[in-house]
Design a protein around this motif. Structure first.
Motif, PDB file in Angstrom:
ATOM      1  N   LEU A   1       0.817  -1.206   0.000  1.00 45.37           N
ATOM      2  CA  LEU A   1       0.000   0.000   0.000  1.00 45.37           C
ATOM      3  C   LEU A   1       0.851   1.256   0.000  1.00 45.37           C
ATOM      4  CD1 LEU A   1      -2.911   1.288   0.397  1.00 45.37           C
ATOM      5  CD2 LEU A   1      -2.347   1.335   2.826  1.00 45.37           C
ATOM      6  N   TRP A   2       0.637   2.100  -1.013  1.00 44.90           N
ATOM      7  CA  TRP A   2       1.117   3.477  -0.955  1.00 44.90           C
ATOM      8  C   TRP A   2      -0.057   4.344  -0.519  1.00 44.90           C
ATOM      9  CZ3 TRP A   2      -0.944   7.741  -3.422  1.00 44.90           C
ATOM     10  CH2 TRP A   2      -0.286   8.948  -3.171  1.00 44.90           C
ATOM     11  N   ALA A   3       0.195   5.294   0.374  1.00 41.41           N
ATOM     12  CA  ALA A   3      -0.873   6.190   0.822  1.00 41.41           C
ATOM     13  C   ALA A   3      -0.285   7.535   1.190  1.00 41.41           C
ATOM     14  CB  ALA A   3      -1.609   5.597   2.035  1.00 41.41           C
ATOM     15  N   ASP A   4      -1.119   8.577   1.043  1.00 38.01           N
ATOM     16  CA  ASP A   4      -0.754   9.881   1.572  1.00 38.01           C
ATOM     17  C   ASP A   4      -0.427   9.769   3.053  1.00 38.01           C
ATOM     18  OD1 ASP A   4      -1.130  11.474  -0.705  1.00 38.01           O
ATOM     19  OD2 ASP A   4      -3.286  11.630  -0.347  1.00 38.01           O
TER      20      ASP A   4
ATOM     21  N   ARG B   1      -7.391  12.693   0.790  1.00 38.97           N
ATOM     22  CA  ARG B   1      -6.570  11.509   1.033  1.00 38.97           C
ATOM     23  C   ARG B   1      -6.635  10.587  -0.171  1.00 38.97           C
ATOM     24  NH1 ARG B   1      -6.315   6.271   3.078  1.00 38.97           N
ATOM     25  NH2 ARG B   1      -4.564   5.912   4.495  1.00 38.97           N
ATOM     26  N   ARG B   2      -5.470  10.070  -0.573  1.00 35.15           N
ATOM     27  CA  ARG B   2      -5.373   9.136  -1.700  1.00 35.15           C
ATOM     28  C   ARG B   2      -4.574   7.913  -1.261  1.00 35.15           C
ATOM     29  NH1 ARG B   2      -1.714  12.950  -5.076  1.00 35.15           N
ATOM     30  NH2 ARG B   2      -0.859  12.990  -2.974  1.00 35.15           N
ATOM     31  N   SER B   3      -4.825   6.809  -1.927  1.00 30.99           N
ATOM     32  CA  SER B   3      -4.019   5.614  -1.677  1.00 30.99           C
ATOM     33  C   SER B   3      -4.041   4.734  -2.918  1.00 30.99           C
ATOM     34  CB  SER B   3      -4.545   4.834  -0.468  1.00 30.99           C
ATOM     35  OG  SER B   3      -5.832   4.311  -0.722  1.00 30.99           O
TER      36      SER B   3
ATOM     37  N   VAL C   1     -10.897   2.650   6.971  1.00 31.79           N
ATOM     38  CA  VAL C   1     -10.449   4.023   6.769  1.00 31.79           C
ATOM     39  C   VAL C   1     -11.522   4.961   7.277  1.00 31.79           C
ATOM     40  CG1 VAL C   1      -9.688   5.771   5.124  1.00 31.79           C
ATOM     41  CG2 VAL C   1      -9.044   3.372   4.778  1.00 31.79           C
TER      42      VAL C   1
ATOM     43  N   LEU D   1      -6.248   5.704   7.953  1.00 33.36           N
ATOM     44  CA  LEU D   1      -6.126   4.262   8.074  1.00 33.36           C
ATOM     45  C   LEU D   1      -6.127   3.864   9.543  1.00 33.36           C
ATOM     46  CD1 LEU D   1      -5.587   1.446   6.824  1.00 33.36           C
ATOM     47  CD2 LEU D   1      -3.135   1.971   6.990  1.00 33.36           C
TER      48      LEU D   1
END
Length: 354
Positions: A225-228, A287-289, A275, A233
């Motif tokens: 997982l890539w996330a801001d 927020r992005r992921s 989330v 989370l």
């Protein structure tokens, strides 16, 4: 690592001995650290993964470009009955993938765009598009270069490499032959889900619990997982409480899926997560992921490894990857409660009762 409780900890593991080469002692140390994380939390942060910042920046830009389109333009990329293309806000309810209905009786406040490997990606195998799907690629305005597909493909390739590096570590950590996971993953259903939490930015007052994405476990073997680095989370700890987790600088989050938990009879944990709306100082922020799901071969049979079967014969029933994922997707996408997720649903209900 960020946590709201001193007793909860998501470990950070440096993967570089497996990425750029390291001594056998260094690799053994990483395998032990992975085993500890998988046994106690089911989540970890990884650094030393080798994904270049430019590739991650390209992915973030592609996500920005697509989700900035008008809703009607995005809806043109919906794909019926397939885990591909665009999903509008409130079109899914991930808690139903566990057979648990959201207390608020509202679907999740996110929009997503999925791409993945296709049946035709595997030359010589007679695989069905019903299982693997066909990608749709948006034609973004403005002639941006590199394009959406090029940027997403570049990250997809790197996330795939990281996932397969992790399964090499898993084999070592579990005492299996070096190539053990290849029999489960040589034509793996791999999907990249890009997510935008589609809530208007600005001040907010909530008179109850609002969820950006409902509580769920991931379906397959492992998720990268890539996330801001934005709050939202939350992971269910062994104490029964929900804890905030935020990516470390230059790190990726990793969690196990149900199929790895089945392999180890829950010695390794497929941890529930959700989330919450990304709220900072009383304001909703963006927020992005992007989650890369490494799910395994559609026809692979996943059964508990003999060394993890209980002394009384307790173990998960063998299941094909196809059967397991179909049941989970029927819950999240089609509102059909997944009655097979007994252990996972019990953890959700226990947490909600606290």
């Amino acid at each position: 690592m960020t946590t709201d409780h001193p007793g909860f900890h998501v470990p950070t593991v440096d993967l570089s001995p497996y990425v750029v080469g390291g001594s056998s002692d260094d690799r053994a140390r990483v395998a032990r650290e992975i085993d500890e994380a998988c046994s106690t939390v089911g989540f970890m942060q990884i650094v030393g993964h080798g994904v270049a910042p430019a590739v991650i920046d390209g992915l973030a830009g592609a996500i920005d470009d697509f989700f900035a389109l008008p809703l009607e333009a995005k809806k043109a990329y919906r794909v019926a009955d397939a885990n591909r293309g665009y999903s509008p806000p409130r079109s899914e309810s991930l808690s139903l993938s566990l057979g648990v209905e959201s207390a608020g009786r509202m679907n999740d406040f996110f929009e997503a765009f999925n791409v993945g490997v296709e049946a035709r990606s595997f030359i010589g195998l007679d695989l069905s598009e019903d299982d693997y799907g066909i990608n749709v690629w948006p034609d973004l305005p403005g002639g941006r270069r590199p394009g959406f597909r090029e940027r997403v493909d570049a990250y997809f390739a790197e996330a795939s490499r990281v996932a397969r590096t992790l399964t090499r570590v898993f084999a070592d950590a579990l005492g299996q032959p070096a190539g053990y996971f290849e029999q489960l993953t040589d034509h793996s259903i791999d999907v990249l889900r890009m997510v935008n939490y589609a809530l208007d930015e600005g001040p907010v007052s909530l008179d109850g619990e609002l969820k950006g994405m409902g509580e769920h476990t991931d379906f397959g073997l492992v998720t990268v997982l890539w996330a801001d680095r934005v709050a939202g989370l939350q992971v269910l700890g062994t104490d029964g409480g929900w804890h905030d987790v935020q990516p470390v600088e230059d790190g990726l989050l990793v969690n196990l899926g149900d199929l790895t938990a089945r392999l180890t009879n829950d010695r390794w944990m497929s941890t529930l997560h959700r989330v919450a709306p990304p709220i900072v100082d009383g304001r909703i922020v963006r927020r992005r992921s992007a989650a890369f799901f490494h799910d395994g071969n559609v026809d692979a049979v996943v059964a508990t490894l003999p060394e993890f079967v209980g002394t009384d014969g307790d173990a998960y029933e063998p299941v094909t990857v196809r059967e397991h994922i179909a049941a989970k997707l029927a819950g999240s996408r089609h509102g059909k409660a997944n009655t097979a997720a007994v252990r996972e649903a019990a953890r959700v209900l226990a947490a909600s009762a606290r």
